[in-house]
Each structure stands twice: as structure tokens, then as C-alpha cells.
Scaffold this motif. Sequence first.
Motif, short mmCIF file in Angstrom:
data_model
loop_
_atom_site.label_atom_id
_atom_site.label_comp_id
_atom_site.label_asym_id
_atom_site.label_seq_id
_atom_site.Cartn_x
_atom_site.Cartn_y
_atom_site.Cartn_z
N TRP A 172 77.74 -25.52 2.71
CA TRP A 172 78.16 -26.83 3.20
C TRP A 172 79.50 -27.15 2.56
N ARG A 187 64.04 -28.94 5.36
CA ARG A 187 64.44 -28.41 4.05
C ARG A 187 63.38 -28.71 3.00
N LYS A 188 62.88 -29.95 2.99
CA LYS A 188 61.86 -30.35 2.00
C LYS A 188 60.57 -29.56 2.17
N ARG A 209 78.02 -26.74 8.10
CA ARG A 209 76.78 -26.44 7.39
C ARG A 209 76.21 -25.15 7.97
N THR A 250 66.51 -32.67 7.06
CA THR A 250 66.09 -32.97 5.69
C THR A 250 64.61 -32.67 5.51
N SER A 251 63.80 -33.05 6.48
CA SER A 251 62.36 -32.79 6.41
C SER A 251 62.07 -31.29 6.41
N LYS A 296 69.55 -35.32 11.60
CA LYS A 296 69.78 -35.26 10.15
C LYS A 296 68.46 -35.45 9.40
N ASN A 297 67.66 -36.41 9.83
CA ASN A 297 66.36 -36.66 9.20
C ASN A 297 65.42 -35.47 9.38
N GLN A 327 69.58 -24.33 3.25
CA GLN A 327 71.01 -24.51 3.48
C GLN A 327 71.76 -23.49 2.64
N ASN A 348 74.69 -31.28 13.88
CA ASN A 348 73.65 -32.24 14.27
C ASN A 348 73.92 -32.77 15.67
#
Length: 94
Positions: free
Chosen positions: A83, A73-74, A88, A70-71, A66-67, A80, A51
Motif C-alpha cells: 500500500w 483482512r480481520k 493497494r 477490512t472484515s 472498504k468495510n 495486504q 475499491n
Amino acid sequence: MLPDRPVASTLKGLWIPGEILRHPELTEKEKILASLIWNMDQKPHHCYASNRWFGLQMGSSEKHIKNLMTSLRKKGIIKQLFWNGKVRVVTITI
């Protein structure tokens, strides 16, 4: 051991694939991050940049990256693969 990646000052450009550029659910920052991952996603190691490294490239904080990760990935843009609490490994899915 994984091969070294270039430091922030050596990045000369970025290719943005059409699938990422035209994706209707991605913000501009997500498109840039996804494109960085796409460009680094080379087998057998895929993308393992931190990151912090992404933040240096994009002029963003590690928390913001990081945010964004996450977005992505969602939204199913990245997956991923590994880890261990320190390293990662991600791959692009589109």
C-alpha cells in the motif's frame, strides 16, 4: 507498470471456490468480494483493483467495499501485500 484490468462492463462471470462458498464466517457480500480477489490474484501482480472497481462490479459504494476489505483482512481471508497511499495489492490466503 501494472497491466490494465478490465472495466466493469467487461466482467462476464465469477468463479466462487468451494473454500470461500462454504466458509462459515463470511457474509454473502464478503464471499463475492473474496471470489473476485481470488480470481484476480495472479502472480506476479496479485490483485490490485481499487475499491471503486469492486464497487462497480458489486453495485456497492467504495465505503462499503472498504468495510468488506477490512472484515476480510480481520478474518484472515486476504492479506495486504502493498500500500503506497494510492495502490493497494492484496492476495487471498485460503
